[in-house]
Write a protein that holds these residues in place. Structure first.
Motif, PDB file in Angstrom:
ATOM      1  N   MET A 139     -11.241 -35.955  -4.471  1.00 47.13           N
ATOM      2  CA  MET A 139     -10.713 -35.027  -5.169  1.00 47.13           C
ATOM      3  C   MET A 139      -9.188 -34.792  -5.090  1.00 47.13           C
ATOM      4  SD  MET A 139     -12.091 -31.102  -5.210  1.00 47.13           S
ATOM      5  CE  MET A 139     -13.588 -31.401  -5.496  1.00 47.13           C
ATOM      6  N   SER A 140      -8.434 -35.005  -6.256  1.00 52.59           N
ATOM      7  CA  SER A 140      -7.274 -34.692  -6.518  1.00 52.59           C
ATOM      8  C   SER A 140      -6.783 -33.384  -6.224  1.00 52.59           C
ATOM      9  CB  SER A 140      -6.482 -35.159  -7.835  1.00 52.59           C
ATOM     10  OG  SER A 140      -5.136 -34.756  -7.886  1.00 52.59           O
TER      11      SER A 140
ATOM     12  N   GLU B  64      -8.840 -32.219 -12.138  1.00 50.85           N
ATOM     13  CA  GLU B  64     -10.305 -32.138 -11.562  1.00 50.85           C
ATOM     14  C   GLU B  64     -11.081 -31.203 -12.341  1.00 50.85           C
ATOM     15  OE1 GLU B  64      -9.555 -28.991  -8.085  1.00 50.85           O
ATOM     16  OE2 GLU B  64      -9.233 -31.197  -7.476  1.00 50.85           O
TER      17      GLU B  64
END
Length: 106
Positions: free
Chosen positions: A1-2, A106
């Protein structure tokens, strides 16, 4: 997850102030690029292109920050606060209109 935060900061200069405003914004680049968490910070000029017919303000910063916290720290830097106070909020500033937006991938 960024956790990367992307920011688009757009500016419309007052009449006759395009070059001066672009140079003022360009002068913010070197120190900002050295900030912790800065992944990209580039001021650009809008160009006409038949494959990109949308509307935009004439000067746009494309930014990427490693996190929301790094972006918020940047926004509170003395030079950034002074820019907005002097050029965007002051009636004597070079900016006629501005729009700053943040995005996540995201």
């Amino acid at each position: 997850m960024s956790s990367i935060l992307y920011c688009i900061a757009q500016f419309t200069p007052k009449e006759g102030k395009f070059d001066a405003l672009f140079e003022r914004l360009k002068a913010l680049e070197p120190d900002t690029l050295r900030e912790e968490g800065c992944l990209r910070y580039r001021v650009t000029k809008h160009i006409e292109n038949p494959f990109a017919p949308g509307e935009s303000m004439p000067i746009v910063f494309n930014e990427a920050w490693a996190s929301v916290e790094y972006f918020e720290r940047h926004c509170q830097r003395k030079e950034i606060v002074e820019f907005f106070e002097q050029e965007c909020l002051s009636p004597d500033g070079m900016v006629a209109a501005y729009n700053v937006t943040a995005y996540r991938d995201e």
